[in-house]
Design an enzyme around this catalytic site. Structure first.
Site, PDB file in Angstrom:
ATOM      1  N   LYS A 107      12.190   3.311  -6.878  1.00 58.09           N
ATOM      2  CA  LYS A 107      11.463   4.559  -7.123  1.00 58.09           C
ATOM      3  C   LYS A 107      10.003   4.303  -7.498  1.00 58.09           C
ATOM      4  O   LYS A 107       9.193   5.224  -7.479  1.00 58.09           O
ATOM      5  CB  LYS A 107      12.177   5.380  -8.191  1.00 58.09           C
ATOM      6  CG  LYS A 107      13.520   5.932  -7.696  1.00 58.09           C
ATOM      7  CD  LYS A 107      14.181   6.843  -8.717  1.00 58.09           C
ATOM      8  CE  LYS A 107      15.412   7.537  -8.153  1.00 58.09           C
ATOM      9  NZ  LYS A 107      16.569   6.622  -8.037  1.00 58.09           N
TER      10      LYS A 107
HETATM   11  C1  PLP Z   1      17.614   6.800  -7.179  1.00 56.26           C
HETATM   12  C2  PLP Z   1      18.454   5.609  -6.878  1.00 56.26           C
HETATM   13  C3  PLP Z   1      19.300   5.542  -5.744  1.00 56.26           C
HETATM   14  C4  PLP Z   1      19.485   6.718  -4.814  1.00 56.26           C
HETATM   15  O1  PLP Z   1      18.381   6.924  -3.986  1.00 56.26           O
HETATM   16  P1  PLP Z   1      18.265   8.287  -3.174  1.00 56.26           P
HETATM   17  O2  PLP Z   1      16.907   8.259  -2.588  1.00 56.26           O
HETATM   18  O3  PLP Z   1      18.442   9.385  -4.179  1.00 56.26           O
HETATM   19  O4  PLP Z   1      19.342   8.292  -2.145  1.00 56.26           O
HETATM   20  C5  PLP Z   1      19.995   4.372  -5.490  1.00 56.26           C
HETATM   21  N1  PLP Z   1      19.896   3.322  -6.317  1.00 56.26           N
HETATM   22  C6  PLP Z   1      19.116   3.348  -7.416  1.00 56.26           C
HETATM   23  C7  PLP Z   1      19.096   2.149  -8.289  1.00 56.26           C
HETATM   24  C8  PLP Z   1      18.367   4.475  -7.731  1.00 56.26           C
HETATM   25  O5  PLP Z   1      17.608   4.482  -8.833  1.00 56.26           O
END
Ligand code: PLP
Length: 435
Positions: A107
């Protein structure tokens, strides 16, 4: 760049409006009016470029002159200042590590880029931009560290008391500067409800310039395309040009960005989505019915999503054509028990410690290989560093996790947080008293 709402293609907004609105009023999602085709020579020679070169090229193709080239180049360079290496575990099996940014989760790509775009579009003389965000763990850290020190912005993070891991809490609460953390005596849903109520409160709108760092913001989606191209460039430099990407999916933003990369011309053979038991999309791809359900708590808690908000975007990218979707994406779903076994297996076979989300991607990648034999590099995405999920990993394996240097340093820093009950009036009073 112009964008439309998936609920109304006649509604058009600029990139800047889409970034500050996050969501169109009609509750659709913003999509680019035009998905440009990249210069084929760029793809052919992609192994000659750095991650930052690639990021600029893609961002420029999508955003155009809304941010002039020189400014965009500087912005990308500042935002994408960490690597996303592809590491081979076996001859045809590799992991794309997306956790080398400040919050140790993928993210960071979205949050760092979005924070800089928001700061860029905030004119001098504009009042402070107040970002409100509710988090169950990973989003908050990425947003806090993404906005840390970014001029003209302030972030308020609401997180559920006792429900985030140690490293996650430290990333939320030890920043100071323009970041403040609120420890809410409730659940993630309570935090989200408080934030939603604040956005819909007209009496706050006059007092504060509120914006959301929501995961569906277009400025978070765009930078997530970069690492798909960069992974492909790394493979190409080793003479590999057939790739299947497997993505651990919750809200489907990450894989959505992969599919956008594909529509921009990245030659990907196939995409695979791995989910935990929150299997709304796998069920949809199987029987064609989109039936969201309340989310179920799992070990891979950043993927506990019963109604993935980015799915609408993916449907739009494929013009609602389920046959084309099925030809491009496969999906598999896994229980906590299977996830644990996968974490053990990754460690036993390859000495690799994975977080539970990453382990689900590994399972789905292996399953797809069984279902579709062929010669291609199977690349699964590692979305977070395992140190963020101590309770989900067997102690004997967790012992082997090397903490990133920054994570160790966090433990020594003072925790700055304000405890609040689940009560909108108290939250509002806090915001107004601390303008
Ligand atoms: C947010 C997150 C996901 C999911 O990603 P999306 O874009 O919501 O599908 C998967 N793994 C981790 C560690 C995350 O923080």
């Amino acid at each position: 760049m112009r964008l439309y709402s998936t609920n109304n293609k006649d509604l058009r907004v600029s990139f800047q409006e889409a970034v500050f609105n996050s969501l169109p009023e009609d509750k659709g999602l913003y999509m680019p009016e035009v998905i440009p085709t990249l210069d084929p020579a760029f793809i052919r020679n992609i192994q000659q470029y750095s991650l930052q070169d690639i990021a600029f090229h893609i961002a420029h193709a999508l955003i155009g002159e809304d941010i002039p080239s020189d400014d965009l180049k500087a912005l990308v360079k500042d935002a994408i200042n960490f690597d996303a290496p592809v590491k081979f575990l076996d001859k045809d099996l590799a992991v794309l590590e997306l956790f080398h940014g400040p919050s140790y989760a993928f993210k960071d790509f979205g949050a760092r880029f979005m924070s800089r775009v928001m700061a860029y579009f905030s004119k001098e003389g504009d009042s402070l931009l107040d970002v409100l965000v509710a988090t169950s763990g990973d989003t908050g850290g990425a947003v806090a560290l993404g906005f840390l020190g970014v001029e003209g912005t302030r972030v308020t993070i609401l997180y559920p008391k006792g429900k985030v891991s140690k490293v996650q809490e430290e990333q939320l609460t030890t920043n100071g500067q323009n970041i403040r953390a609120l420890e809410i005596d409730g659940t993630f849903d309570d935090c989200q409800a408080l934030v939603k109520t604040a956005f819909n409160d007209p009496s706050l709108a006059g007092e504060l310039r509120l914006t959301s760092a929501n995961s569906i913001n277009i400025a978070r989606l765009i930078p997530q395309t970069f690492y798909y191209f960069w992974a492909y460039a790394q493979l190409k430099s080793q003479g590999i040009d057939e790739v299947v990407f497997t993505v651990p999916s919750g809200n489907f933003g990450n894989i959505g960005a992969g599919l956008l990369a594909y529509k921009l011309g990245l030659p990907v053979k196939h995409f695979v989505a791995g989910t935990n038991v929150n299997d709304t999309v796998p069920r949809f791809l199987k029987d064609g019915l989109y039936e969201p359900r309340p989310s179920i708590q799992t070990l891979a808690n950043a993927m506990d999503v019963g109604d993935p908000s980015n799915w609408v975007r993916i449907q739009d990218l494929f013009a609602q054509n389920i046959e084309e979707l099925r030809a491009t994406i496969s999906s598999y779903t896994y229980t906590d028990e299977e996830t644990k076994i996968a974490m053990d297996e990754l460690f036993a076979k390859y000495g690799y410690v994975a977080c539970p989300h990453t382990a689900i991607a590994y399972l789905a990648a292996e399953q797809y290989k069984k279902d579709q034999a062929g010669t291609y590099a199977s690349v699964f995405l590692s979305t977070a560093h395992p140190c963020k999920f101590p309770d989900a990993i067997s102690p004997s394996i967790f012992e082997k996790v090397t903490l990133p240097a920054g994570a160790e340093a966090l433990a020594d820093r003072a925790k700055l947080t304000t405890e609040l009950p689940v009560d909108y009036d108290t939250f509002k009073a806090y915001l107004l008293a601390n303008k």
